[in-house]
Design a protein around this motif. Structure first.
Motif: not given
Lengths: 110, 115
Positions: B28-38, B82-90, B113-115
């Motif tokens: 029932e949620h109409n709002r959605l967010y994406w975050y990146r966490q290193t 993808t680049e190695q710097g993209d390695s993170a928790m999304y 994880t980007v190798l």
């Protein structure tokens, strides 16, 4: 720039002690201040939140103290338990913008 | 389980490959967010949807990143080349602006994880 500054980075507390984590912000537009708890491998989960029109909010062992003039707020965990060991994030929001602190890793020693 | 779900939970890829993550918000949620966490950092806002409309994008969201929410339900986040710097928790979160609550409910995240 870091919108919300959080300290300390890590904290070790004896079981039964009080854990205190502090946060500070600059933007006076922020109107909602939540605290999140995160366990390894999990997403953050809302713990407790406060709005700037009150100075304190308590839920069980968790209390937020809010100082609007100083633009600071803190989380107090009373009677800390080993199960409280986790990373804690403060956040400040306005509209749909959420800004998180850098986190505090809390370890409660039995 | 009626919480926010994310798939896959883990993704290992080689540099230069494209990856796509999926988020299913609370229904029932109409709002959605994406975050990146290193590691050692708090979540950083990437983008926000209200229903199917993408209303805000962070400067962190480079041209290689694209997000969609085609029917106002689930959302996908794609990272191209993808680049190695993209390695993170999304992380994905959803909320419903009922009353005065700003509460966001987070999913478990997708660890890239980007190798």
């Amino acid at each position: 720039q870091q919108q919300v500054k959080q300290s300390p980075q890590s904290l070790i507390v004896q079981k039964g002690g009080i854990s205190i984590i502090n946060c500070a912000y600059e933007n006076t537009a922020f109107d909602y201040f939540p605290w999140y708890q995160q366990f390894p491998g999990k997403g953050p989960a809302l713990l407790i939140a406060i709005r700037p029109d009150v100075s304190e909010k308590k839920e069980g062992r968790f209390t937020i103290s809010f100082n609007k003039s100083a633009k600071q707020f803190s989380l107090h965990i009373m009677d800390s338990q080993p199960g409280d060991s986790a990373t804690y994030f403060c956040a400040a929001t306005y509209g749909n913008q959420f800004y998180f602190g850098t986190g505090t890793s809390l370890t409660v020693i039995p | 389980d009626t919480g926010v779900s994310q798939n896959p939970r883990h993704k290992i890829t080689k540099r230069g490959q494209n990856v796509t993550f999926r988020c299913d918000p609370i229904s029932e949620h109409n709002r959605l967010y994406w975050y990146r966490q290193t590691l050692g950092q708090g979540p950083e806002f990437l983008t926000y949807f209200q229903n199917e409309a993408q209303l805000e994008k962070s400067r962190l969201l480079s041209d290689r990143f694209s997000a969609e929410r085609p029917k106002g339900s689930f959302s996908t986040l794609e990272i191209q080349r993808t680049e190695q710097g993209d390695s993170a928790m999304y992380l994905c979160a959803s909320s419903s602006r009922l009353g005065s609550s700003n509460e966001q409910f987070f999913g478990p995240g997708t660890r890239l994880t980007v190798l």
